[in-house]
Enzyme design. Structure first.
Site, PDB file in Angstrom:
ATOM      1  CD  GLU A 105      -5.553  -5.998   0.108  1.00 52.21           C
ATOM      2  OE1 GLU A 105      -4.575  -5.743  -0.625  1.00 52.21           O
ATOM      3  OE2 GLU A 105      -5.537  -6.885   0.979  1.00 52.21           O
ATOM      4  NE  ARG A 106      -3.624  -2.932   3.884  1.00 46.29           N
ATOM      5  CZ  ARG A 106      -2.570  -3.047   4.662  1.00 46.29           C
ATOM      6  NH1 ARG A 106      -2.156  -2.024   5.376  1.00 46.29           N
ATOM      7  NH2 ARG A 106      -1.925  -4.169   4.739  1.00 46.29           N
ATOM      8  CG  PHE A 151      -0.216   0.440   2.511  1.00 42.05           C
ATOM      9  CD1 PHE A 151      -0.052   1.790   2.811  1.00 42.05           C
ATOM     10  CD2 PHE A 151       0.314  -0.495   3.382  1.00 42.05           C
ATOM     11  CE1 PHE A 151       0.625   2.182   3.971  1.00 42.05           C
ATOM     12  CE2 PHE A 151       0.990  -0.114   4.532  1.00 42.05           C
ATOM     13  CZ  PHE A 151       1.152   1.241   4.826  1.00 42.05           C
ATOM     14  CB  CYS A 192      10.501  -0.431   2.650  1.00 39.52           C
ATOM     15  SG  CYS A 192      11.174   0.142   1.114  1.00 39.52           S
ATOM     16  CB  SER A 248       4.881  -7.348   5.554  1.00 40.56           C
ATOM     17  OG  SER A 248       3.947  -8.337   5.173  1.00 40.56           O
ATOM     18  CD  GLU A 270       8.553  -2.812   8.205  1.00 36.97           C
ATOM     19  OE1 GLU A 270       7.785  -3.771   7.986  1.00 36.97           O
ATOM     20  OE2 GLU A 270       9.121  -2.184   7.303  1.00 36.97           O
ATOM     21  CE  LYS A 298      -3.108  -8.443  -4.457  1.00 39.23           C
ATOM     22  NZ  LYS A 298      -3.517  -7.439  -3.422  1.00 39.23           N
TER      23      LYS A 298
HETATM   24  P1  NAD Z   1       1.590  -6.636   2.975  1.00 39.90           P
HETATM   25  O1  NAD Z   1       2.643  -7.691   3.011  1.00 39.90           O
HETATM   26  O2  NAD Z   1       0.498  -6.690   3.964  1.00 39.90           O
HETATM   27  O3  NAD Z   1       0.876  -6.654   1.527  1.00 39.90           O
HETATM   28  C1  NAD Z   1       1.595  -6.632   0.332  1.00 39.90           C
HETATM   29  C2  NAD Z   1       0.789  -7.334  -0.751  1.00 39.90           C
HETATM   30  O4  NAD Z   1       0.597  -8.698  -0.375  1.00 39.90           O
HETATM   31  C3  NAD Z   1      -0.597  -6.727  -0.966  1.00 39.90           C
HETATM   32  O5  NAD Z   1      -0.858  -6.699  -2.342  1.00 39.90           O
HETATM   33  C4  NAD Z   1      -1.508  -7.692  -0.250  1.00 39.90           C
HETATM   34  O6  NAD Z   1      -2.794  -7.769  -0.823  1.00 39.90           O
HETATM   35  C5  NAD Z   1      -0.794  -9.025  -0.386  1.00 39.90           C
HETATM   36  N1  NAD Z   1      -1.059  -9.910   0.751  1.00 39.90           N
HETATM   37  C6  NAD Z   1      -1.269  -9.561   2.052  1.00 39.90           C
HETATM   38  N2  NAD Z   1      -1.477 -10.645   2.807  1.00 39.90           N
HETATM   39  C7  NAD Z   1      -1.390 -11.722   1.984  1.00 39.90           C
HETATM   40  C8  NAD Z   1      -1.504 -13.130   2.189  1.00 39.90           C
HETATM   41  N3  NAD Z   1      -1.747 -13.640   3.382  1.00 39.90           N
HETATM   42  N4  NAD Z   1      -1.343 -13.933   1.120  1.00 39.90           N
HETATM   43  C9  NAD Z   1      -1.090 -13.417  -0.100  1.00 39.90           C
HETATM   44  N5  NAD Z   1      -0.980 -12.099  -0.350  1.00 39.90           N
HETATM   45  C10 NAD Z   1      -1.116 -11.252   0.673  1.00 39.90           C
HETATM   46  O7  NAD Z   1       2.358  -5.235   3.002  1.00 39.90           O
HETATM   47  P2  NAD Z   1       1.736  -3.772   3.145  1.00 39.90           P
HETATM   48  O8  NAD Z   1       1.234  -3.597   4.530  1.00 39.90           O
HETATM   49  O9  NAD Z   1       0.828  -3.493   2.010  1.00 39.90           O
HETATM   50  O10 NAD Z   1       3.055  -2.884   2.933  1.00 39.90           O
HETATM   51  C11 NAD Z   1       3.940  -2.540   3.965  1.00 39.90           C
HETATM   52  C12 NAD Z   1       5.120  -3.483   4.017  1.00 39.90           C
HETATM   53  O11 NAD Z   1       5.796  -3.492   2.770  1.00 39.90           O
HETATM   54  C13 NAD Z   1       6.150  -3.059   5.045  1.00 39.90           C
HETATM   55  O12 NAD Z   1       6.619  -4.201   5.714  1.00 39.90           O
HETATM   56  C14 NAD Z   1       7.255  -2.439   4.198  1.00 39.90           C
HETATM   57  O13 NAD Z   1       8.544  -2.467   4.769  1.00 39.90           O
HETATM   58  C15 NAD Z   1       7.197  -3.301   2.984  1.00 39.90           C
HETATM   59  N6  NAD Z   1       7.798  -2.642   1.828  1.00 39.90           N
HETATM   60  C16 NAD Z   1       9.009  -3.098   1.414  1.00 39.90           C
HETATM   61  C17 NAD Z   1       9.634  -2.490   0.349  1.00 39.90           C
HETATM   62  C18 NAD Z   1      10.973  -2.971  -0.125  1.00 39.90           C
HETATM   63  O14 NAD Z   1      11.376  -2.556  -1.191  1.00 39.90           O
HETATM   64  N7  NAD Z   1      11.666  -3.825   0.594  1.00 39.90           N
HETATM   65  C19 NAD Z   1       9.027  -1.404  -0.297  1.00 39.90           C
HETATM   66  C20 NAD Z   1       7.782  -0.981   0.143  1.00 39.90           C
HETATM   67  C21 NAD Z   1       7.172  -1.618   1.215  1.00 39.90           C
END
Ligand code: NAD
Length: 498
Positions: A175-176, A148, A280, A225, A382, A172
């Site tokens: 969704e937020r 998101f 991140c 994450s 985090e 994909k």
């Molecule tokens: P998230 O992991 O909750 O979601 C990321 C994606 O995964 C979304 O599209 C979500 O719909 C999908 N998803 C969530 N739960 C799932 C599941 N159980 N099974 C399959 N798919 C699933 O992350 P977020 O809260 O949207 O974003 C924040 C996180 O992203 C933080 O931890 C941040 O550090 C990380 N991030 C990392 C980078 C990097 O380059 N390393 C960059 C941006 C964000």
């Protein structure tokens, strides 16, 4: 209430499946709904991408690049509208959203170099009358799953380069905050991209699992994450797909006794609290070397934080906005509570900020916590909020050990005036992206982005040269055109040039 749909085969569609509310985090109220794609909808997108692939694969790279040139122009002329959408659903202030979009556009600019990037390698006369070359062929249908916190930029890390390499793409997004991501993908059609080459499905685990399981999807890029990154990497790999999965972070800044403290404080304020710490690469831990440094740092941070402005995304005079959801607000506050219970000192407390007129918004004020210890949960995990923790150490070695032993290794930074210390730091720190007096060392589009340790699962980083490698497979062709009348004899030993 409007429902955000999917983009499949050149059209926005809604499969009338499940939906979820999309909130405006500044007001705390739902503003739209987003469709959560059923398995069959994702399969429809994969089918469209696969049908478009043979023609797209054979489209000359220069023609693919020209679409990116037009796409870049459309992104620029629609920038304000895109940033408004980001603000309404993510909560970012316009100046920050504009920065995000610009960093995304730079990946489109890089993709415009497709003919150069795909030139391959050639060697003449590797043997008598034998030439050899390596070329980089597309993988086919590839997918991206994004978080998101950068609804425009992170998807732009992926599909521009994947597309110019000749792949078809299924995105994909989160969704937020889905509106800006969908709007940007629609601009690709206006830029001249053939239908089916780029598709977007909104959704949750059902959509993601379909992409991970369908054998027509050849590669998956993920950013999000760490627990989900690890799941994606394991599942995609087990299903025979190429995968890169970028995860979470805990980015430390070492403040050395010789540092220009005023400069370090100014940099830390922006890097810790910008975008509410939901980056991140946000700096979330300041490691002060020596108590004198720590005392000066904490005093100056406290003074600097007095004028921090947290508020609604619609007011560009604010420094940062709300966090993404009510649940996330509670989670961030929970980490501050736990640090306090574990014995740390909350120097500046952002747990109950007042934002007049936006009482229901998901706000957390800038928070500074001193005397944090490495065994505290709030240090290990985090937080992803506007919280800066200060850890006090005696030596630079101690500071580096702390960073090297942390499970994450995304970004880090050192504030110092000592070149030798800076060089030693960058050489020995176990982190993928390192800043020297640079708080957010996010690589430019023509380098690549990737952390170490549990911040990245996979071998190749995102975008830039690694992006080209990720979205292509090498093929090496060795060719002989013998001169007329020349016949090679039978040879049973391994061919060599001896
Ligand atoms: P998230 O992991 O909750 O979601 C990321 C994606 O995964 C979304 O599209 C979500 O719909 C999908 N998803 C969530 N739960 C799932 C599941 N159980 N099974 C399959 N798919 C699933 O992350 P977020 O809260 O949207 O974003 C924040 C996180 O992203 C933080 O931890 C941040 O550090 C990380 N991030 C990392 C980078 C990097 O380059 N390393 C960059 C941006 C964000």
């Amino acid at each position: 209430m409007q429902t955000i749909g999917h983009f499949i085969n050149g059209s926005v569609v809604n499969d009338n499946a499940r939906t979820q509310d999309v909130f405006n985090p500044s007001t705390g109220k739902p503003s739209k709904k987003v469709a959560l794609a059923a398995k069959s909808t994702v399969e429809e997108a994969i089918t469209a991408a696969q049908a478009a692939y043979p023609e797209w694969r054979n489209t000359p790279p220069i023609k693919r690049a020209r679409i990116m040139y037009r796409f870049k122009a459309l992104l620029e002329s629609n920038a304000e509208k895109i940033c408004q959408m980001i603000g309404d659903e993510h909560g970012k202030i316009a100046h920050d959203a504009m920065g995000e979009l610009q960093r995304g556009i730079e990946n489109v600019e890089y993709a415009c170099g497709a003919p150069e990037l795909l030139k391959g390698e050639h060697s003449r006369n590797v043997g008598p009358n034998i030439d050899s070359w390596s070329e980089f062929q597309p993988l086919g249908v590839v997918a991206g799953i994004t978080p998101f916190n950068f609804p425009a930029m992170v998807p732009l890390w992926m599909y521009p380069i994947a597309l110019v390499c000749g792949n078809c793409f299924i995105l994909k997004p989160s969704e937020r905050d889905p509106s800006s991501t969908l709007f940007i993908v629609e601009l690709l059609k206006e830029a001249g991209l053939p239908d089916g080459v780029m598709n977007l499905v909104n959704g949750d685990k059902e959509a993601v699992d379909t992409l991970l399981e369908d054998e027509r999807v050849k590669a998956v890029s993920f950013v999000g994450s760490t627990p989900i990154a690890e799941y994606i990497y394991r599942t995609a790999s087990a299903n025979g797909k190429r995968c890169q999965a970028l995860g979470g972070a805990k980015n430390h800044a070492i403040v050395m006794p010789d540092a220009d403290i005023d400069n370090a404080v100014a940099q830390l304020l922006g890097a810790a609290f910008g975008s509410s710490g939901e980056r991140c690469m946000a700096l979330s831990v300041a490691v002060a070397v020596g108590d004198e440094t720590a005392d000066a740092l904490v005093a100056k941070m406290q003074a600097g934080m007095a004028s921090l402005k947290v508020g609604a995304s619609s007011d560009s005079s604010n420094d940062f906005g709300p966090v993404i959801t009510k649940q996330h607000q509670q989670k961030v506050i929970g980490y501050i509570d736990s640090a306090e219970q574990d014995g740390a000192t909350v120097v500046v407390d952002g747990r109950s900020p007042t934002v007049e007129g936006y009482e229901e918004g998901f706000f957390v004020g800038g928070t500074l916590i001193d005397h944090v210890k490495p065994d505290m949960v709030s240090y290990k995990e985090e937080i992803f909020g506007p919280v800066l923790q200060v850890v006090r150490v005696k030596t630079m070695e101690e500071a580096m050990t702390l960073i090297n032993e942390h499970e994450y290794g995304n970004g880090t930074c050192i504030f110092t005036r000592d070149g030798e210390a800076a060089r030693y730091f960058s050489d020995n720190i176990l982190v993928g992206m390192v800043g020297i007096n640079i708080p957010l060392p996010v690589p430019v589009a023509y380098h690549s982005f990737g952390g170490w340790k549990r911040s990245l699962f996979g071998d190749l980083a995102a975008y830039g040269p690694d992006g080209v490698r990720f979205y292509t497979k090498r093929k090496t062709i060795t060719q002989r055109w013998p001169s007329a009348g020349v016949r090679e004899g039978i040879q049973f030993s391994m061919p060599t040039m001896n």
